[in-house]
Every structure is written in structure tokens, then in C-alpha cells.
Write a protein that holds these residues in place. Structure first.
Motif, mmCIF file in Angstrom:
data_model
loop_
_atom_site.group_PDB
_atom_site.id
_atom_site.type_symbol
_atom_site.label_atom_id
_atom_site.label_comp_id
_atom_site.label_asym_id
_atom_site.label_seq_id
_atom_site.Cartn_x
_atom_site.Cartn_y
_atom_site.Cartn_z
ATOM 1 N N ASN A 188 12.748 3.238 9.279
ATOM 2 C CA ASN A 188 12.686 3.183 10.742
ATOM 3 C C ASN A 188 11.999 1.874 11.133
ATOM 4 O O ASN A 188 10.781 1.756 11.000
ATOM 5 C CB ASN A 188 11.891 4.396 11.261
ATOM 6 C CG ASN A 188 11.681 4.344 12.756
ATOM 7 O OD1 ASN A 188 12.325 3.564 13.457
ATOM 8 N ND2 ASN A 188 10.772 5.170 13.253
ATOM 9 N N LYS A 205 11.661 0.590 14.029
ATOM 10 C CA LYS A 205 11.021 0.620 15.359
ATOM 11 C C LYS A 205 11.391 -0.641 16.137
ATOM 12 O O LYS A 205 12.521 -1.107 16.030
ATOM 13 C CB LYS A 205 9.505 0.793 15.205
ATOM 14 C CG LYS A 205 9.140 1.924 14.236
ATOM 15 C CD LYS A 205 7.719 2.321 14.280
ATOM 16 C CE LYS A 205 7.460 3.348 13.189
ATOM 17 N NZ LYS A 205 6.174 3.979 13.296
ATOM 18 N N HIS A 238 11.539 11.399 17.343
ATOM 19 C CA HIS A 238 10.402 10.763 16.662
ATOM 20 C C HIS A 238 9.129 10.956 17.490
ATOM 21 O O HIS A 238 9.184 10.984 18.723
ATOM 22 C CB HIS A 238 10.699 9.265 16.470
ATOM 23 C CG HIS A 238 9.708 8.580 15.582
ATOM 24 N ND1 HIS A 238 8.503 8.121 16.046
ATOM 25 C CD2 HIS A 238 9.743 8.316 14.258
ATOM 26 C CE1 HIS A 238 7.833 7.581 15.028
ATOM 27 N NE2 HIS A 238 8.563 7.694 13.937
ATOM 28 N N LEU A 259 11.149 9.186 5.462
ATOM 29 C CA LEU A 259 11.406 8.352 6.636
ATOM 30 C C LEU A 259 10.235 7.376 6.682
ATOM 31 O O LEU A 259 9.082 7.797 6.766
ATOM 32 C CB LEU A 259 11.486 9.211 7.902
ATOM 33 C CG LEU A 259 11.727 8.462 9.223
ATOM 34 C CD1 LEU A 259 12.996 7.621 9.175
ATOM 35 C CD2 LEU A 259 11.823 9.456 10.386
ATOM 36 N N ILE A 260 10.550 6.103 6.597
ATOM 37 C CA ILE A 260 9.510 5.112 6.344
ATOM 38 C C ILE A 260 9.477 4.070 7.453
ATOM 39 O O ILE A 260 10.514 3.482 7.776
ATOM 40 C CB ILE A 260 9.781 4.429 4.972
ATOM 41 C CG1 ILE A 260 9.676 5.472 3.853
ATOM 42 C CG2 ILE A 260 8.780 3.298 4.703
ATOM 43 C CD1 ILE A 260 10.951 5.677 3.135
ATOM 44 N N GLY A 261 8.292 3.855 8.018
ATOM 45 C CA GLY A 261 8.135 2.832 9.046
ATOM 46 C C GLY A 261 7.711 1.522 8.418
ATOM 47 O O GLY A 261 8.524 0.750 7.904
ATOM 48 N N GLY A 262 6.413 1.269 8.421
ATOM 49 C CA GLY A 262 5.864 -0.024 7.984
ATOM 50 C C GLY A 262 6.421 -0.533 6.669
ATOM 51 O O GLY A 262 6.835 -1.704 6.572
ATOM 52 N N GLU A 288 6.994 14.765 9.790
ATOM 53 C CA GLU A 288 6.113 13.603 9.929
ATOM 54 C C GLU A 288 4.824 14.029 10.625
ATOM 55 O O GLU A 288 4.777 14.090 11.867
ATOM 56 C CB GLU A 288 6.799 12.518 10.762
ATOM 57 C CG GLU A 288 8.094 12.027 10.187
ATOM 58 C CD GLU A 288 8.397 10.614 10.665
ATOM 59 O OE1 GLU A 288 8.378 9.704 9.836
ATOM 60 O OE2 GLU A 288 8.608 10.428 11.871
ATOM 61 N N GLY A 347 7.525 11.830 6.217
ATOM 62 C CA GLY A 347 7.235 10.543 6.851
ATOM 63 C C GLY A 347 5.776 10.472 7.246
ATOM 64 O O GLY A 347 5.197 11.457 7.719
ATOM 65 N N GLY A 348 5.173 9.308 7.044
ATOM 66 C CA GLY A 348 3.769 9.119 7.402
ATOM 67 C C GLY A 348 3.081 8.309 6.330
ATOM 68 O O GLY A 348 2.616 8.836 5.328
ATOM 69 N N SER A 349 3.094 6.954 6.547
ATOM 70 C CA SER A 349 2.429 6.037 5.610
ATOM 71 C C SER A 349 2.916 6.207 4.173
ATOM 72 O O SER A 349 2.129 6.080 3.229
ATOM 73 C CB SER A 349 0.904 6.170 5.713
ATOM 74 O OG SER A 349 0.478 5.865 7.037
ATOM 75 N N LEU A 350 4.202 6.502 4.015
ATOM 76 C CA LEU A 350 4.798 6.525 2.670
ATOM 77 C C LEU A 350 4.913 5.084 2.184
ATOM 78 O O LEU A 350 5.369 4.206 2.921
ATOM 79 C CB LEU A 350 6.179 7.180 2.755
ATOM 80 C CG LEU A 350 6.893 7.558 1.463
ATOM 81 C CD1 LEU A 350 6.067 8.524 0.633
ATOM 82 C CD2 LEU A 350 8.240 8.201 1.770
ATOM 83 N N ALA A 391 -0.435 10.886 10.343
ATOM 84 C CA ALA A 391 -0.177 10.030 9.179
ATOM 85 C C ALA A 391 0.760 8.870 9.515
ATOM 86 O O ALA A 391 0.982 8.006 8.676
ATOM 87 C CB ALA A 391 0.423 10.866 8.045
ATOM 88 N N ILE A 392 1.300 8.840 10.737
ATOM 89 C CA ILE A 392 2.295 7.813 11.068
ATOM 90 C C ILE A 392 1.596 6.517 11.462
ATOM 91 O O ILE A 392 0.846 6.475 12.438
ATOM 92 C CB ILE A 392 3.225 8.277 12.202
ATOM 93 C CG1 ILE A 392 4.019 9.506 11.753
ATOM 94 C CG2 ILE A 392 4.169 7.158 12.624
ATOM 95 C CD1 ILE A 392 4.952 10.056 12.800
ATOM 96 N N GLY A 393 1.815 5.487 10.672
ATOM 97 C CA GLY A 393 1.275 4.167 10.981
ATOM 98 C C GLY A 393 -0.235 4.081 10.873
ATOM 99 O O GLY A 393 -0.845 3.122 11.333
#
Ligand code: PEP
Length: 252
Positions: free
Chosen positions: A9, A11, A94, A227-230, A162, A206-209, A166-168
Motif C-alpha cells: 500500500n 498511500k 483502510h 498488507l505492507i505500507g512503509g 491491521e 498489516g502493521g509495521s510488517l 501497529a500501522i506506521g
């Protein structure tokens, strides 16, 4: 055995030029065929990503979709508009949409239904806040967020658990916390669909994976991907997570 999904993701990151470079870099790593790899660039970068990824197994996701097919909805995009670009997936509900833009369970479900009607596969996000976890309300929240999902097509649905805390944040659920939540979500999906459909549904964490925790999280029986952000914004870290998912698929 459920086929793992690793979805990035992005963003509000990456211009067209940056998207082109990142997708090219990712494809150059030759992602393993045993994993569904998906990236979700911003709307403006979807055509460029589709062009670079054409003919490859890389899946393309949008980060949102409207529930109507057309009309006076300034700033929104319909499912048909995404399909026309070669998009096959969409992230719905999200936590950033929920907390910053007024998304509710109802609007998320409406978006998901419209997306599936157009043939898109939905990555449907749920998860508790820190206050809810500390008040011992995690299961109640997950139960109400999955309530009503029975109106969706389970064959075109992936659920992303998520935890909002834990997200970001750099804080990750422990493998035990993730497994406990995923198993609970699967029991909710059994009620929404059927035991067989729930057993086949992929539930992502998802969450800081990141590469350093991917292996142990993805080794849990009900954690079917991420589901991966950063960490999806960097080819090396994203491909390391994809490799961890391939290990899961291979039973390593
Ligand atoms: C997300 O945005 O869905 C997410 C999990 O972000 P991060 O990996 O950066 O925590």
C-alpha cells in the motif's frame, strides 16, 4: 494450502516517474510465482504501473473506489474506471480512510460490493485501535467489522487484519497476537460465509510488517500474507517480505 498474498500500500507516495522505477525494480527481482504480489500506487500512477507491469503476474490495486457507477461525486473514482486501467484489486476500509476520511463499516461494504460487481478483488481492512485493545474489546470490534461481509463474494475477497496501533508506528503485533486475531476473524468469516469458504479465504496481517519480522509472522497458520505500507516503498525490503511469503508457501 492458501496461496500467500503480499500487497504494498503506497498511500500518497510516488509520482509517475517514481512508480515506474519502483515497479521496474520490483519486476527485476523476479518475484516468486508461488505468491500473489500486488502493489497499490496512488490513482495518478496506476496507468504507468499498468504499462510497466503489462504481461507480468504483478497485480495492481487501487487504494479506494466509490460505490456508485458514475455521477456527481467530486474526487471519487468508480470501479469501471479502475478496471479500464487494468486494475484487478482494490483496498477498502483502510484505517486511514476510517479515521481521517469518515469511512464506516457501511460505506466500506458498499465500496466492496461495487468493486466486486465490476470484477475487482477486494482487500478489506479491519482492526482495533489501541484503546479498544486495552479495553479488551478486540474481538468485539473484529466481530462487528466483519458483520455483514456475508453479502460479498468470498472468491473475490481478501481480509486484512491491521491493528491500528501497529500501522506506521514501528510497533508490530506479536506472532501470537496476530495468530489469535486471525483465527478469530476466520471464525467470524465462517459465520458470514461457510466453513469451507472461510477456510479458503486469505487473511493478511498489516502493521509495521518488515523483513526482520516477516518470517515469524508469516509462519503462523492463519497469517496468509501481508498488507505492507512503509516497507513496500523500497524494492529490497518489499522483495525480502515476498521471499518470506514464498518460504511459507514452500512450507519452509
Ligand atoms: C498499511 O498502511 O496498511 C500498513 C500496514 O502500513 P505500515 O506497514 O507502514 O505499518
Amino acid at each position: 494450502m492458501r496461496r500467500p498474498v503480499i500487497a504494498g500500500n503506497w498511500k500518497m507516495h510516488n509520482t509517475v516517474a517514481e512508480t515506474t522505477a519502483l515497479v521496474e525494480g520490483l519486476l527485476a527481482t523476479r518475484p516468486p510465482a508461488s505468491v500473489d504480489v500486488v502493489v497499490a500506487p496512488p490513482f495518478t500512477s496506476l496507468p504507468a504501473a499498468a504499462m510497466v507491469a503489462a504481461g507480468s503476474p504483478l497485480g495492481l490495486a487501487a487504494q479506494n473506489v466509490h460505490w456508485e457507477t458514475h455521477g456527481a461525486f467530486t474526487g471519487e473514482v468508480s470501479a469501471a474506471m479502475l478496471v479500464e486501467l487494468g486494475v484487478g484489486w482494490v483496498i477498502v476500509g483502510h484505517s486511514e480512510r476510517r479515521t481521517l476520511f469518515g469511512e464506516t463499516d457501511r460505506t466500506a461494504r458498499d465500496r466492496a460490493r461495487a468493486a466486486q460487481r465490476a470484477g475487482l478483488t477486494v482487500i478489506y481492512c479491519i482492526g482495533e485501535t489501541l484503546a479498544e485493545r486495552e479495553a479488551d474489546r478486540t474481538f468485539a470490534v473484529l466481530s462487528s467489522q466483519t458483520d455483514g461481509l456475508g453479502s460479498l463474494d468470498p472468491d473475490r475477497l481478501v481480509v486484512a487484519y491491521e491493528p491500528v496501533w501497529a500501522i506506521g508506528t514501528g510497533r508490530t503485533a506479536s506472532p501470537e497476537q496476530a495468530q489469535e486475531a486471525h483465527a478469530f476473524v476466520r471464525s467470524c468469516l465462517e459465520r458470514a460465509f461457510s466453513p469451507a469458504a472461510a477456510a479458503a479465504l486469505r487473511i493478511l496481517y498489516g502493521g509495521s510488517l518488515k523483513p526482520s519480522n516477516a518470517h515469524e509472522l508469516l509462519a503462523r497458520p492463519d497469517v496468509d500474507g501481508g498488507l505492507i505500507g512503509g516497507a513496500s516503498l523500497d524494492v529490497d525490503s518489499f522483495s525480502a517480505i515476498i521471499r518470506a511469503a514464498a518460504d511459507r508457501a514452500a512450507g519452509v
